[in-house]
Write a protein that holds these residues in place. Structure first.
Motif, PDB file in Angstrom:
ATOM      1  N   ASP A  11     188.744  66.868  37.748  1.00 47.80           N
ATOM      2  CA  ASP A  11     188.748  65.424  37.541  1.00 47.80           C
ATOM      3  C   ASP A  11     187.333  64.876  37.361  1.00 47.80           C
ATOM      4  N   LEU A  12     186.431  65.330  38.211  1.00 49.68           N
ATOM      5  CA  LEU A  12     185.050  64.846  38.161  1.00 49.68           C
ATOM      6  C   LEU A  12     184.394  65.226  36.840  1.00 49.68           C
ATOM      7  N   TYR A  13     184.612  66.444  36.397  1.00 41.48           N
ATOM      8  CA  TYR A  13     184.042  66.915  35.129  1.00 41.48           C
ATOM      9  C   TYR A  13     184.552  66.083  33.955  1.00 41.48           C
ATOM     10  N   LEU A  14     185.862  65.869  33.902  1.00 41.19           N
ATOM     11  CA  LEU A  14     186.437  65.144  32.773  1.00 41.19           C
ATOM     12  C   LEU A  14     185.865  63.730  32.687  1.00 41.19           C
ATOM     13  N   PHE A  15     185.821  63.033  33.802  1.00 38.13           N
ATOM     14  CA  PHE A  15     185.305  61.663  33.804  1.00 38.13           C
ATOM     15  C   PHE A  15     183.833  61.637  33.406  1.00 38.13           C
ATOM     16  N   MET A  16     183.048  62.560  33.965  1.00 36.38           N
ATOM     17  CA  MET A  16     181.610  62.563  33.701  1.00 36.38           C
ATOM     18  C   MET A  16     181.288  63.007  32.282  1.00 36.38           C
ATOM     19  N   ARG A  17     181.990  64.014  31.773  1.00 33.42           N
ATOM     20  CA  ARG A  17     181.649  64.534  30.439  1.00 33.42           C
ATOM     21  C   ARG A  17     181.778  63.456  29.373  1.00 33.42           C
ATOM     22  N   LYS A  18     182.865  62.722  29.396  1.00 32.48           N
ATOM     23  CA  LYS A  18     183.061  61.686  28.384  1.00 32.48           C
ATOM     24  C   LYS A  18     182.002  60.597  28.501  1.00 32.48           C
ATOM     25  N   LEU A  19     181.638  60.265  29.726  1.00 35.06           N
ATOM     26  CA  LEU A  19     180.607  59.245  29.931  1.00 35.06           C
ATOM     27  C   LEU A  19     179.238  59.749  29.486  1.00 35.06           C
ATOM     28  N   LEU A  20     178.928  60.992  29.810  1.00 39.37           N
ATOM     29  CA  LEU A  20     177.626  61.556  29.456  1.00 39.37           C
ATOM     30  C   LEU A  20     177.480  61.733  27.947  1.00 39.37           C
ATOM     31  N   GLU A  21     178.560  62.075  27.276  1.00 34.21           N
ATOM     32  CA  GLU A  21     178.509  62.186  25.817  1.00 34.21           C
ATOM     33  C   GLU A  21     178.165  60.851  25.176  1.00 34.21           C
ATOM     34  N   LYS A  22     178.654  59.761  25.777  1.00 37.96           N
ATOM     35  CA  LYS A  22     178.359  58.424  25.248  1.00 37.96           C
ATOM     36  C   LYS A  22     176.936  57.988  25.578  1.00 37.96           C
ATOM     37  N   ASN A  23     176.318  58.649  26.553  1.00 41.49           N
ATOM     38  CA  ASN A  23     174.988  58.245  27.011  1.00 41.49           C
ATOM     39  C   ASN A  23     173.951  59.338  26.829  1.00 41.49           C
ATOM     40  N   ASN A  24     174.159  60.170  25.818  1.00 47.58           N
ATOM     41  CA  ASN A  24     173.171  61.177  25.423  1.00 47.58           C
ATOM     42  C   ASN A  24     172.761  62.082  26.585  1.00 47.58           C
ATOM     43  N   TRP A  25     173.744  62.428  27.409  1.00 48.92           N
ATOM     44  CA  TRP A  25     173.541  63.341  28.537  1.00 48.92           C
ATOM     45  C   TRP A  25     172.412  62.880  29.467  1.00 48.92           C
ATOM     46  N   SER A  26     172.513  61.617  29.856  1.00 52.20           N
ATOM     47  CA  SER A  26     171.521  61.019  30.755  1.00 52.20           C
ATOM     48  C   SER A  26     171.534  61.712  32.118  1.00 52.20           C
ATOM     49  N   GLN A  27     170.392  62.284  32.486  1.00 55.96           N
ATOM     50  CA  GLN A  27     170.282  62.954  33.783  1.00 55.96           C
ATOM     51  C   GLN A  27     170.409  61.946  34.925  1.00 55.96           C
ATOM     52  N   LYS A  28     169.894  60.743  34.702  1.00 53.36           N
ATOM     53  CA  LYS A  28     169.957  59.700  35.734  1.00 53.36           C
ATOM     54  C   LYS A  28     171.405  59.332  36.029  1.00 53.36           C
ATOM     55  N   ILE A  29     172.196  59.137  34.985  1.00 55.74           N
ATOM     56  CA  ILE A  29     173.606  58.789  35.182  1.00 55.74           C
ATOM     57  C   ILE A  29     174.345  59.947  35.845  1.00 55.74           C
ATOM     58  N   GLY A  30     174.088  61.168  35.399  1.00 54.01           N
ATOM     59  CA  GLY A  30     174.739  62.325  35.994  1.00 54.01           C
ATOM     60  C   GLY A  30     174.452  62.442  37.479  1.00 54.01           C
ATOM     61  N   ASP A  31     173.182  62.308  37.830  1.00 55.30           N
ATOM     62  CA  ASP A  31     172.770  62.388  39.230  1.00 55.30           C
ATOM     63  C   ASP A  31     173.416  61.279  40.053  1.00 55.30           C
ATOM     64  N   THR A  32     173.438  60.071  39.502  1.00 56.46           N
ATOM     65  CA  THR A  32     174.007  58.918  40.206  1.00 56.46           C
ATOM     66  C   THR A  32     175.482  59.122  40.509  1.00 56.46           C
ATOM     67  N   LEU A  33     176.228  59.631  39.537  1.00 56.47           N
ATOM     68  CA  LEU A  33     177.663  59.818  39.732  1.00 56.47           C
ATOM     69  C   LEU A  33     177.966  60.961  40.698  1.00 56.47           C
ATOM     70  N   LEU A  34     177.200  62.031  40.609  1.00 60.64           N
ATOM     71  CA  LEU A  34     177.398  63.143  41.548  1.00 60.64           C
ATOM     72  C   LEU A  34     177.104  62.706  42.979  1.00 60.64           C
ATOM     73  N   ASN A  35     176.058  61.910  43.148  1.00 62.27           N
ATOM     74  CA  ASN A  35     175.721  61.403  44.485  1.00 62.27           C
ATOM     75  C   ASN A  35     176.794  60.450  45.000  1.00 62.27           C
ATOM     76  N   ALA A  36     177.352  59.632  44.101  1.00 62.93           N
ATOM     77  CA  ALA A  36     178.393  58.689  44.504  1.00 62.93           C
ATOM     78  C   ALA A  36     179.628  59.432  45.010  1.00 62.93           C
ATOM     79  N   TYR A  37     179.996  60.504  44.318  1.00 60.95           N
ATOM     80  CA  TYR A  37     181.132  61.314  44.760  1.00 60.95           C
ATOM     81  C   TYR A  37     180.802  62.012  46.077  1.00 60.95           C
ATOM     82  N   ASP A  38     179.608  62.596  46.135  1.00 61.33           N
ATOM     83  CA  ASP A  38     179.189  63.370  47.309  1.00 61.33           C
ATOM     84  C   ASP A  38     179.134  62.506  48.567  1.00 61.33           C
TER      85      ASP A  38
END
Length: 333
Positions: free
Chosen positions: A240-267
């Motif tokens: 579930d986490l991968y699916l939600f993040m992948r689509k968002l990251l594709e729209k945002n040019n694989w932003s490391q900041k967004i990826g880190d933020t979402l992983l921390n929010a889940y964690d």
């Protein structure tokens, strides 16, 4: 059943339910219903019958565990989950939420969605429920092996085709790069899973939503709600986490900041283990978008290839450097 505004024979199926219907209207291939017991949606059910019972049990379980803002499948007066129209087409009635879809362009809403996902997973442990064994376990490594066989077949087709369109020439030029990554990632993932410590491959007692995307996440006056559990599945929760993040990251040019933020929010809501990070890494490393482009091309009419195919492939190549940097920075810490 006074006050019905929709002239549709399926509306009569609402007679099977203990509802006083106030009005109905059409929406998204279904029929919406305002009643004395709230809002509901009547829609065709296309899945296997044992799945709808599993889905209903899961929804009841997570509500009892504290995840209250999710849909419920309504039972008929005869205690049935499915009703049939005169053509024996099955339908179900589910509770419905008024609101708007999660805005995947707003980071704050995406953070809320990821936090809600973690809470869902905390409530979706069915390890003590006997009905869990009725559902098959999904194995991602088998799925990637299947994808790779398909990629190999299409590569062979492209190589033997004499006259190629501009898209096919472009695809053939870059094919081996992504195909090699697909093979390597699948091999590494299988090796990791086969040697993973403390892993019971037949468990997965926490059930995934299966289609955790923005259009299934509704902002209501009471908070975020989650709908459309038809694809719920026994798989690792990182699905579930991968699916939600992948689509968002594709729209945002694989932003490391967004990826880190979402992983921390889940964690912060549900701790991600080292194994979780590794499994996420392999899912992000596999070139799934490339496989989807190839699969769509091969299984559609090849006499006319939409320009959209070329645009998607060009965007994929343009983002590849950022995708690799994302993998390196986020998962190789």
């Amino acid at each position: 059943m006074g006050g019905i505004f929709v002239n549709d024979r399926a509306v009569s199926l609402l007679d099977y339910y203990d509802l006083e219907v106030i009005r109905t209207w059409k929406g998204r291939g279904a029929i919406l219903c305002e009643s004395d017991k709230g809002l509901f949606i009547l829609k065709e059910y296309n899945g296997p019958m044992n799945k709808v019972h599993f889905q209903a049990a899961l929804l009841n379980h997570i509500k009892e565990a504290g995840f209250t803002l999710s849909e419920t499948i309504l039972k008929t007066k005869e205690d049935e989950l499915v009703v049939y129209d005169q053509d024996r087409i099955p339908y179900i009635v589910k509770s419905y939420f008024e609101g708007k879809e999660c805005n995947n362009r707003e980071l704050d809403e995406c953070i809320q969605a990821v936090q809600m996902l973690a809470k869902l997973h905390n409530c979706a442990d069915l390890s003590t429920w006997e009905g869990l064994s009725s559902q098959p376990v999904f194995h991602i490594e088998k799925e990637y092996d299947k994808h790779n066989r398909e990629l190999k077949k299409v590569r062979r087709f492209l190589r033997t085709k004499s006259q190629k369109t501009p898209f096919e020439l472009y695809l053939a030029k870059h094919y081996d790069y992504f195909f090699d990554i697909a093979l390597q990632t699948a091999e590494e993932m299988r090796y990791y899973i086969d040697n993973e410590k403390n892993s019971d491959r037949e468990e997965f007692p926490i059930v995934c939503h299966g289609d955790y995307q923005y259009h299934n996440i509704i902002q209501t006056s009471e908070g975020m709600a989650l709908v459309n559990f038809e694809k719920c599945i026994r798989d690792d929760t990182v699905r579930d986490l991968y699916l939600f993040m992948r689509k968002l990251l594709e729209k945002n040019n694989w932003s490391q900041k967004i990826g880190d933020t979402l992983l921390n929010a889940y964690d912060n809501e549900r701790t991600l283990s080292e194994e979780d990070y590794m499994k996420l890494y392999y899912r992000f490393a596999y070139p799934e978008k490339f496989w989807k482009i190839v699969n769509f091309y091969y299984n559609s009419g090849k006499a006319w290839i939409p320009n959209r195919n070329m645009e998607k492939l060009e965007k994929l190549l343009a983002q590849e450097k950022e995708r690799l940097e994302f993998l390196e920075m986020i998962f190789r810490k």
